[in-house]
Design an enzyme around this catalytic site. Structure first.
Site, PDB file in Angstrom:
ATOM      1  N   LYS A 110      15.524  21.865 -10.916  1.00  0.00           N
ATOM      2  CA  LYS A 110      15.460  20.579 -11.740  1.00  0.00           C
ATOM      3  C   LYS A 110      15.712  20.056 -12.162  1.00  0.00           C
ATOM      4  O   LYS A 110      16.547  20.321 -12.639  1.00  0.00           O
ATOM      5  CB  LYS A 110      13.819  21.222 -12.448  1.00  0.00           C
ATOM      6  CG  LYS A 110      12.366  21.445 -10.924  1.00  0.00           C
ATOM      7  CD  LYS A 110      11.667  20.555 -11.188  1.00  0.00           C
ATOM      8  CE  LYS A 110      10.436  21.169  -9.897  1.00  0.00           C
ATOM      9  NZ  LYS A 110       9.370  20.297 -10.806  1.00  0.00           N
ATOM     10  N   HIS A 163       1.301  -1.770  -0.033  1.00  0.00           N
ATOM     11  CA  HIS A 163      -0.186  -0.116   0.271  1.00  0.00           C
ATOM     12  C   HIS A 163       0.761   0.936   0.270  1.00  0.00           C
ATOM     13  O   HIS A 163       0.296   2.060   0.561  1.00  0.00           O
ATOM     14  CB  HIS A 163      -1.116  -0.269   1.770  1.00  0.00           C
ATOM     15  CG  HIS A 163      -1.332  -1.399   1.302  1.00  0.00           C
ATOM     16  ND1 HIS A 163      -3.240  -1.326   1.263  1.00  0.00           N
ATOM     17  CD2 HIS A 163      -1.323  -2.121   2.422  1.00  0.00           C
ATOM     18  CE1 HIS A 163      -2.829  -3.573   1.062  1.00  0.00           C
ATOM     19  NE2 HIS A 163      -2.203  -3.344   1.939  1.00  0.00           N
ATOM     20  N   SER A 203      14.545  21.667 -16.217  1.00  0.00           N
ATOM     21  CA  SER A 203      13.054  22.235 -16.797  1.00  0.00           C
ATOM     22  C   SER A 203      13.704  23.770 -17.136  1.00  0.00           C
ATOM     23  O   SER A 203      14.929  24.320 -17.189  1.00  0.00           O
ATOM     24  CB  SER A 203      12.529  22.883 -14.953  1.00  0.00           C
ATOM     25  OG  SER A 203      11.670  24.047 -15.653  1.00  0.00           O
ATOM     26  N   GLU A 237       9.201   8.300 -17.061  1.00  0.00           N
ATOM     27  CA  GLU A 237       7.834   9.055 -17.608  1.00  0.00           C
ATOM     28  C   GLU A 237       7.448   8.771 -18.757  1.00  0.00           C
ATOM     29  O   GLU A 237       6.362   8.109 -18.768  1.00  0.00           O
ATOM     30  CB  GLU A 237       7.682  10.670 -17.279  1.00  0.00           C
ATOM     31  CG  GLU A 237       8.065  10.620 -15.535  1.00  0.00           C
ATOM     32  CD  GLU A 237       7.727  12.430 -14.684  1.00  0.00           C
ATOM     33  OE1 GLU A 237       7.846  13.507 -15.878  1.00  0.00           O
ATOM     34  OE2 GLU A 237       8.428  12.633 -14.029  1.00  0.00           O
TER      35      GLU A 237
END
Ligand code: ARG
Length: 454
Positions: A283, A156, A277, A290
């Site tokens: 970043k 979980h 970024s 992804e």
């Protein structure tokens, strides 16, 4: 427009119809398999005396020169041709004249395209299989380096029990090994040659179908000509296997994205595999992971698209089946890119071992082991579970771990606690004493087992 079937027609095809119908724009990538299939067919026609040996050798020479010229760039695909089969045949006739017109004897584009797609898919399966092997080798290398890198394992997405990183990565090794197995299985089932099925009901020429099958590396020729030209099961199976590979890569990517987050900091993705970024200078984004996760969706789409295309088709060939190509090619390209890039990312990633170990020590991952300690001292498990539950509440109150409590504090909850409890619930013991088959304490054996399988 150059089509193979002009004789019966009195009018030219409408431009929009030609553009809608053509497949050369995407089936051009079958040029090599198409020529390979034609070479075997021509040799067989010569051997059987259906065409002369001279015609067979002229065809062979012509086909080989077409192959050479396509590969060198000297011959460009002619958009006036309907598909790759028409393109190769038209070119052959241009090069060798009348003998070229005999290549299509005893053959239809229906069995020809079925053959081309099978050979192409078989080659792609082999490439995907070696990319899986490459990824498994990287995984195994990381596993060997991390047999004593402790970390929490989750259920979980909550810390559950401690393990080592090798054991965690081993779960993915299992998945990719199953993927290899699935591909092997599909390859075996697809390996029957459809060539010689003709349009759908075979032919009256004395073809030697098994000769062609053997030449092209198939186990045998198929046994039903109607099924031969209308079977796309092997493609559906391959797209399904690819979807499962992508699902595995996507789950793994999700882990890496979470582990790379500011909150976890379990990993540092190498600069070569990250992006920045345009506005936020701080970043460093896990774009590869992804994108792999994102591209999984399109391979599922490809699979569903082909299943849906096939579901209403009566026997035998229907033009709907031309739709198999773009989705298949898309899935082949996608999974190959993803496997390759993911392996590179995993090979260069840094695991923050200290952060992982500290995380494993916090969050009561040794609570089960503390309960097991009491059980070994004679308490029934259900009672031990309850005692440790209370102990966890005390720790939450004091903002500390179980092992931070003094023996006196532990004894307040159970007299069974003794000095040896600290060793019994240490991270090292919790991980390394889990020695059931498949558990983290047995990871060295598991690694040996995986190495034998790759
Ligand atoms: N381009 C076609 C395909 O991919 C080749 C087979 C054409 N057969 C036909 N009967 N029109 O399916």
């Amino acid at each position: 427009m150059a089509v193979l079937w002009g004789g019966r027609f009195t009018k030219e095809t409408d431009d929009a119809v030609f553009a809608f119908n053509e497949s050369l724009s995407f089936d051009r990538r079958l040029y090599k398999t198409d020529i390979t299939g034609s070479l075997a067919h021509a040799e067989m026609l010569g051997k059987q005396g259906i065409i002369s040996e001279k015609e067979a050798s002229d065809i062979k020479e012509g086909l080989l020169s077409i192959l050479k010229d396509i590969e060198s760039g000297a011959l460009e695909f002619d958009p006036k041709c309907e598909d790759i089969h028409s393109f190769v045949e038209a070119n052959l006739i241009k090069r060798i004249g009348d003998a070229g017109k005999k290549l299509h004897t005893g053959r239809s584009r229906n069995d020809q395209v079925a053959l081309d797609m099978k050979i192409y898919t078989r080659d792609e399966i082999d490439t995907i299989d070696s990319l899986l092997k490459e990824l498994l080798n990287v995984l195994l290398k990381q596993m060997e380096k991390n047999t004593d890198t402790y970390m929490p394992a989750f259920t979980h997405l909550q810390k559950a029990q401690p393990t080592n990183l090798a054991h965690y990565l081993g779960a993915y090794a299992e998945m990719f090994l199953r993927d290899k197995d699935r591909l092997k299985d599909i390859r075996k089932r697809l390996n029957l040659s459809p060539l010689g099925a003709g349009a759908l009901c075979g032919t009256t020429y004395n073809l030697d179908r098994d000769f062609v099958a053997e030449k092209l590396g198939f186990d045998t020729a198929t046994f039903n000509s109607m099924d031969s030209v209308s079977d796309r099961d092997y493609l559906i199976e391959t797209l399904s296997a690819i979807s499962i590979i992508m699902m595995h890569l996507s789950r793994f990517s999700e882990e890496i994205i979470i582990w790379n987050s500011n909150e976890y900091r379990f990993v540092e993705i190498d600069d070569a595999y990250s992006t920045g970024s345009s506005i936020m200078p701080q970043k460093k984004n896990p774009d590869i992971a992804e994108l792999v996760r994102g591209k999984t969706g399109r391979t599922y789409g490809d699979l569903i698209s082909l299943l849906t295309t096939m579901k209403g088709l009566p026997l035998a060939y229907n033009k709907d089946m031309q739709e198999d190509k773009e989705v298949a090619f898309d899935s082949f390209d996608t999974v190959k890119d993803c496997l390759h890039l993911f392996a590179g990312m995993l090979d260069t990633i840094t695991f923050n071992k200290d952060v992982m170990a500290v995380s494993a020590m916090k969050g009561f991952t040794n609570a089960t082991d503390a309960a097991d300690y009491l059980v070994k001292k004679g308490m029934p498990f259900r009672d031990a579970h309850s005692v440790i539950g209370k102990l966890v509440l005390t720790c939450i109150d004091k903002n500390c771990a179980i092992e931070d409590l003094s023996l006196d504090e532990l004894k307040e909850l159970s007299e069974l606690f003794d000095e040896d409890v600290y060793d019994a619930i240490s991270l090292k013991t919790c991980v390394e004493r889990r020695m059931t088959k498949g558990a983290p304490g047995e990871i060295i054996d598991a690694i040996k087992h995986y190495k034998d399988l790759i």
